[in-house]
Design an enzyme around this catalytic site. Structure first.
Site, PDB file in Angstrom:
ATOM      1  N   HIS A  24      35.391  10.899 -30.708  1.00 23.32           N
ATOM      2  CA  HIS A  24      35.534  10.171 -31.755  1.00 23.32           C
ATOM      3  C   HIS A  24      36.467  11.134 -33.212  1.00 23.32           C
ATOM      4  CE1 HIS A  24      32.149   8.049 -29.974  1.00 23.32           C
ATOM      5  NE2 HIS A  24      32.672   7.397 -29.455  1.00 23.32           N
ATOM      6  N   LYS A  48      26.227  -3.441 -26.105  1.00 28.43           N
ATOM      7  CA  LYS A  48      25.764  -3.069 -24.873  1.00 28.43           C
ATOM      8  C   LYS A  48      23.785  -2.675 -24.731  1.00 28.43           C
ATOM      9  CE  LYS A  48      29.389   0.024 -24.811  1.00 28.43           C
ATOM     10  NZ  LYS A  48      30.244   1.108 -25.827  1.00 28.43           N
ATOM     11  N   ARG A  98      40.741   6.604 -23.720  1.00 34.84           N
ATOM     12  CA  ARG A  98      40.464   8.167 -22.919  1.00 34.84           C
ATOM     13  C   ARG A  98      41.175   8.118 -21.387  1.00 34.84           C
ATOM     14  NH1 ARG A  98      34.377   7.048 -23.564  1.00 34.84           N
ATOM     15  NH2 ARG A  98      35.228   4.951 -23.513  1.00 34.84           N
ATOM     16  N   SER A 135      29.403   8.035 -25.343  1.00 38.26           N
ATOM     17  CA  SER A 135      28.368   8.587 -26.399  1.00 38.26           C
ATOM     18  C   SER A 135      27.682   7.882 -24.691  1.00 38.26           C
ATOM     19  CB  SER A 135      28.110   7.342 -27.263  1.00 38.26           C
ATOM     20  OG  SER A 135      29.391   7.469 -27.733  1.00 38.26           O
TER      21      SER A 135
END
Ligand code: PNS
Length: 175
Positions: A24, A48, A98, A135
């Site tokens: 990030h 989430k 990514r 994360s």
């Protein structure tokens, strides 16, 4: 994409940042070179699951990590990102990509946000050093007692070490 004085570009970089990773931070640093202003927008309630870190913790860790960047600001939002971008007069949304599989959902999200707010999304490819870092994986390693120092900025590592889970799984123990 540094704008002329008449066309400043204010980029909004949204995310859960639970917690901020080195990936990030790399995106933020590169966006800060490309745009006049970068607003890191922390979503209050990630979709989430229950976040590991409170909103205040997530924001504080980001603020400390971007303190060296003069054109980066941190704020939070709830509800639609498109509304927040409009409210903050953002001219572009920035997202990191990514891996190729990120593209599918990010593309749909970008098109939805453009329909809602007429704001485009610019994708920055992740630095290969961080392409496997998320994360979610950082939290999994951390919760199982692993070393996450390579994957998070120092300000995040400090908080994680201070809050280390009380009973990491001992190595070589099967249940
Ligand atoms: O770091 P994350 O969890 O991948 O970030 C996801 C985030 C916060 C960017 C996304 O969930 C979001 O934009 N949430 C706001 C709600 C919204 O606007 N949804 C419609 C987008 S199509």
């Amino acid at each position: 994409m540094n704008g002329s004085p008449s066309t400043p570009h204010s980029a909004v970089y949204p995310g859960s940042f639970d917690p901020l990773t080195r990936g990030h931070l790399d995106v933020i640093e590169r966006a800060a070179q490309l745009f006049d202003h970068v607003l890191v927008a922390v979503v209050v309630n990630p979709q989430k699951r229950e976040p590991l870190f409170t909103l205040d913790e997530r924001e504080a860790m980001i603020r400390e990590s971007v303190a060296h960047l003069g054109n980066v600001e941190v704020d939070h939002f709830r509800g639609l990102l498109a509304d927040f971008v409009r409210h903050r007069a953002g001219t572009v949304i920035v997202k990191g990509l990514r891996v190729v599989s990120d593209f599918e959902s990010e593309m749909a999200t970008a098109l939805m946000n453009r329909s809602l707010s007429a704001v485009d999304t610019v994708f920055l490819p992740s630095d290969p050093r961080w392409s496997f870092v998320s994360s979610t994986l950082v939290k999994e390693v951390y919760n199982l007692g692993g070393d996450v120092a390579a994957f998070v900025p120092p300000a995040v590592l400090r908080v994680m070490q201070a809050n280390r889970p009380p009973h990491p799984v001992p190595p070589n123990v099967s249940s």
